[in-house]
Design a protein around this motif. Structure first.
Motif, PDB file in Angstrom:
ATOM      1  N   VAL A  13       0.809  -1.210   0.000  1.00 18.13           N
ATOM      2  CA  VAL A  13       0.000   0.000   0.000  1.00 18.13           C
ATOM      3  C   VAL A  13       0.845   1.265   0.000  1.00 18.13           C
ATOM      4  CG1 VAL A  13      -0.218   0.117   2.516  1.00 18.13           C
ATOM      5  CG2 VAL A  13      -2.020   1.083   1.064  1.00 18.13           C
ATOM      6  N   ASP A  14       2.080   1.187   0.546  1.00 16.44           N
ATOM      7  CA  ASP A  14       2.895   2.404   0.621  1.00 16.44           C
ATOM      8  C   ASP A  14       3.417   2.772  -0.761  1.00 16.44           C
ATOM      9  OD1 ASP A  14       6.116   1.450   0.757  1.00 16.44           O
ATOM     10  OD2 ASP A  14       4.650  -0.036   1.367  1.00 16.44           O
ATOM     11  N   THR A  15       3.439   4.069  -1.036  1.00 18.31           N
ATOM     12  CA  THR A  15       3.759   4.590  -2.367  1.00 18.31           C
ATOM     13  C   THR A  15       5.102   4.109  -2.876  1.00 18.31           C
ATOM     14  OG1 THR A  15       2.479   6.578  -1.876  1.00 18.31           O
ATOM     15  CG2 THR A  15       4.009   6.701  -3.723  1.00 18.31           C
ATOM     16  N   ALA A  16       6.110   4.112  -2.021  1.00 15.85           N
ATOM     17  CA  ALA A  16       7.467   3.812  -2.481  1.00 15.85           C
ATOM     18  C   ALA A  16       7.625   2.384  -2.973  1.00 15.85           C
ATOM     19  CB  ALA A  16       8.471   4.092  -1.362  1.00 15.85           C
ATOM     20  N   ASN A  17       6.822   1.457  -2.438  1.00 14.21           N
ATOM     21  CA  ASN A  17       6.944   0.064  -2.862  1.00 14.21           C
ATOM     22  C   ASN A  17       5.841  -0.356  -3.830  1.00 14.21           C
ATOM     23  OD1 ASN A  17       9.297  -1.021  -1.358  1.00 14.21           O
ATOM     24  ND2 ASN A  17       8.107  -0.377   0.417  1.00 14.21           N
ATOM     25  N   ASN A  18       4.743   0.359  -3.848  1.00 11.93           N
ATOM     26  CA  ASN A  18       3.621   0.032  -4.718  1.00 11.93           C
ATOM     27  C   ASN A  18       4.047  -0.032  -6.181  1.00 11.93           C
ATOM     28  OD1 ASN A  18       1.128   0.969  -6.431  1.00 11.93           O
ATOM     29  ND2 ASN A  18       0.258   0.237  -4.499  1.00 11.93           N
ATOM     30  N   GLY A  19       4.809   0.986  -6.604  1.00 13.68           N
ATOM     31  CA  GLY A  19       5.193   1.070  -8.009  1.00 13.68           C
ATOM     32  C   GLY A  19       6.155   0.001  -8.459  1.00 13.68           C
ATOM     33  N   ARG A  20       6.851  -0.611  -7.520  1.00 13.94           N
ATOM     34  CA  ARG A  20       7.798  -1.662  -7.900  1.00 13.94           C
ATOM     35  C   ARG A  20       7.075  -2.834  -8.554  1.00 13.94           C
ATOM     36  NH1 ARG A  20      11.187  -2.680  -2.448  1.00 13.94           N
ATOM     37  NH2 ARG A  20      12.641  -3.745  -3.847  1.00 13.94           N
ATOM     38  N   GLY A  21       5.962  -3.239  -7.946  1.00  7.46           N
ATOM     39  CA  GLY A  21       5.191  -4.326  -8.525  1.00  7.46           C
ATOM     40  C   GLY A  21       4.568  -3.940  -9.851  1.00  7.46           C
ATOM     41  N   ILE A  22       4.089  -2.716  -9.934  1.00  5.40           N
ATOM     42  CA  ILE A  22       3.482  -2.239 -11.179  1.00  5.40           C
ATOM     43  C   ILE A  22       4.514  -2.228 -12.307  1.00  5.40           C
ATOM     44  CG2 ILE A  22       2.436  -0.218 -12.283  1.00  5.40           C
ATOM     45  CD1 ILE A  22       1.153   0.397  -9.539  1.00  5.40           C
ATOM     46  N   ARG A  23       5.716  -1.743 -11.989  1.00  6.58           N
ATOM     47  CA  ARG A  23       6.778  -1.704 -12.999  1.00  6.58           C
ATOM     48  C   ARG A  23       7.143  -3.111 -13.469  1.00  6.58           C
ATOM     49  NH1 ARG A  23       7.919   2.470 -15.783  1.00  6.58           N
ATOM     50  NH2 ARG A  23       8.737   3.796 -14.156  1.00  6.58           N
ATOM     51  N   LEU A  24       7.199  -4.069 -12.554  1.00  3.26           N
ATOM     52  CA  LEU A  24       7.534  -5.438 -12.952  1.00  3.26           C
ATOM     53  C   LEU A  24       6.447  -6.038 -13.842  1.00  3.26           C
ATOM     54  CD1 LEU A  24       9.142  -7.273  -9.892  1.00  3.26           C
ATOM     55  CD2 LEU A  24      10.205  -6.616 -12.046  1.00  3.26           C
ATOM     56  N   LEU A  25       5.197  -5.782 -13.508  1.00  2.00           N
ATOM     57  CA  LEU A  25       4.109  -6.288 -14.352  1.00  2.00           C
ATOM     58  C   LEU A  25       4.162  -5.664 -15.743  1.00  2.00           C
ATOM     59  CD1 LEU A  25       1.229  -6.264 -11.724  1.00  2.00           C
ATOM     60  CD2 LEU A  25       2.354  -8.288 -12.679  1.00  2.00           C
ATOM     61  N   ALA A  26       4.576  -4.397 -15.809  1.00  2.00           N
ATOM     62  CA  ALA A  26       4.736  -3.745 -17.113  1.00  2.00           C
ATOM     63  C   ALA A  26       5.895  -4.366 -17.878  1.00  2.00           C
ATOM     64  CB  ALA A  26       4.948  -2.247 -16.930  1.00  2.00           C
ATOM     65  N   ARG A  27       7.011  -4.611 -17.175  1.00  2.00           N
ATOM     66  CA  ARG A  27       8.157  -5.247 -17.837  1.00  2.00           C
ATOM     67  C   ARG A  27       7.785  -6.639 -18.325  1.00  2.00           C
ATOM     68  NH1 ARG A  27      12.706  -8.073 -15.938  1.00  2.00           N
ATOM     69  NH2 ARG A  27      12.745  -7.270 -13.807  1.00  2.00           N
ATOM     70  N   GLY A  28       6.893  -7.298 -17.599  1.00  2.00           N
ATOM     71  CA  GLY A  28       6.464  -8.633 -17.997  1.00  2.00           C
ATOM     72  C   GLY A  28       5.419  -8.645 -19.083  1.00  2.00           C
ATOM     73  N   GLY A  29       4.958  -7.457 -19.525  1.00  3.29           N
ATOM     74  CA  GLY A  29       4.027  -7.369 -20.635  1.00  3.29           C
ATOM     75  C   GLY A  29       2.564  -7.488 -20.290  1.00  3.29           C
ATOM     76  N   LEU A  30       2.220  -7.512 -18.991  1.00  6.71           N
ATOM     77  CA  LEU A  30       0.815  -7.653 -18.621  1.00  6.71           C
ATOM     78  C   LEU A  30       0.053  -6.336 -18.680  1.00  6.71           C
ATOM     79  CD1 LEU A  30       2.014 -10.353 -17.546  1.00  6.71           C
ATOM     80  CD2 LEU A  30       0.288 -10.231 -15.737  1.00  6.71           C
ATOM     81  N   ILE A  31       0.751  -5.233 -18.442  1.00  2.04           N
ATOM     82  CA  ILE A  31       0.130  -3.910 -18.453  1.00  2.04           C
ATOM     83  C   ILE A  31       1.083  -2.945 -19.143  1.00  2.04           C
ATOM     84  CG2 ILE A  31      -1.239  -4.253 -16.344  1.00  2.04           C
ATOM     85  CD1 ILE A  31       0.936  -2.742 -14.803  1.00  2.04           C
ATOM     86  N   GLU A  32       0.591  -1.744 -19.414  1.00  4.59           N
ATOM     87  CA  GLU A  32       1.440  -0.649 -19.882  1.00  4.59           C
ATOM     88  C   GLU A  32       1.269   0.510 -18.916  1.00  4.59           C
ATOM     89  OE1 GLU A  32       0.543   0.337 -23.916  1.00  4.59           O
ATOM     90  OE2 GLU A  32       0.931  -1.701 -24.661  1.00  4.59           O
ATOM     91  N   VAL A  33       2.368   1.252 -18.690  1.00  2.00           N
ATOM     92  CA  VAL A  33       2.331   2.357 -17.738  1.00  2.00           C
ATOM     93  C   VAL A  33       2.938   3.595 -18.377  1.00  2.00           C
ATOM     94  CG1 VAL A  33       2.478   0.809 -15.739  1.00  2.00           C
ATOM     95  CG2 VAL A  33       4.583   1.756 -16.726  1.00  2.00           C
TER      96      VAL A  33
END
Length: 273
Positions: A122-142
């Protein structure tokens, strides 16, 4: 705001005492106990208070209740300073921890179904880490212009599988792991429930993880105003004994960051808007 409100009194004392507030978790607590013994051999008293709170330790250092704290990564510290109008600085890098996306139900990112539930810190500093990995994995775009430490679900520009994001306290990843389709979590927390890095669906690289290396932090003038305390802390926390502890813990899952360039990493984090 004060840790004394949580039953912790002001502990800054004599010139040979160093006060520290530490998260009550093995990778922080055990090296601190080692440092305490090493410092005692030099005539220092390390007065350590152990807490589970991730909010009050920065306020306690800012208020002068404690000399230093040890619980956070540098991206979290940067964001906390921004959100709370504080000026706390990292003084010693301690360790890096690999973090990634794990699943109890699927063996690859490609298997994640339509509408899969993904747990993120939930904390901002770590939230984006998962989002970035999912983007790198091709599941989403950011939005690639947004730094990872401030990236949120609001910056997702394409979500073709309609993934559902569930925000949880970072320490709760282990307990929620069986109940969602995937989680982004720290490898050490998942290892505590016997989920090891070889089961990860996608893992951060070492450079991706550097802005999230764990640190001791203090007021910005601590190193200059208290050089003897700083040097004593550096000798103890960056000792061979502490390095050996990290190498033994969870079969070396955590990497000592003693030799990483803290000044450069902190400067890079602070250029992110």
């Amino acid at each position: 705001m004060s840790l004394s409100g949580c039953g912790l009194a002001n502990v800054i004392g004599s010139d040979d005492t160093i006060s520290i507030v530490v998260t009550e978790n093995a990778p922080f607590q055990e090296p601190t106990k080692i440092a305490e013994k090493l410092l005692a051999e030099e005539g220092w008293e390390l007065d350590a208070t152990y807490v589970t709170d991730i909010i009050q330790p920065n306020h306690a250092v800012s208020n002068g209740e404690y000399d230093v704290n040890f619980f956070q990564n540098i991206s979290y510290l940067h964001q906390f300073n921004e959100d709370n109008n504080l000026d706390i600085e990292p003084i010693l890098f301690m360790f890096e921890q690999p973090s990634g996306v794990y699943s109890s139900r699927y063996d690859s990112l490609d298997e994640l179904p339509e509408g899969a539930q993904i747990a993120l810190p939930v904390d901002t500093a770590n939230n984006g880490r998962g989002i970035r990995l999912l983007a790198r994995g091709g599941l989403i775009e950011v939005d690639e212009s947004v730094p990872v430490a401030t990236l949120s679900v609001e910056d997702i520009t394409s979500n073709p599988r309609n993934l559902e994001f569930v925000e949880v306290d970072q320490q709760s990843v282990g307990s929620i792991y069986p109940d969602v389709d995937a989680v982004f979590g720290f490898a050490r927390l998942l290892a505590e429930i016997d989920v090891m890095p070889d089961e990860v669906l996608i893992m951060e690289s070492q450079e991706e993880a550097l802005p999230f290396a764990l640190t001791l932090a203090a007021q910005p003038d601590f190193v200059e105003n208290e050089p003897e305390k700083f040097e004593a802390l550096q000798r103890a926390y960056h000792s061979d004994e502490v390095r050996d502890w990290y190498e033994d813990y969870l079969d070396g899952l955590l990497t000592p960051a003693f030799d990483r360039d803290l000044d450069a990493a902190w400067a890079q984090v602070n250029t992110q808007k």
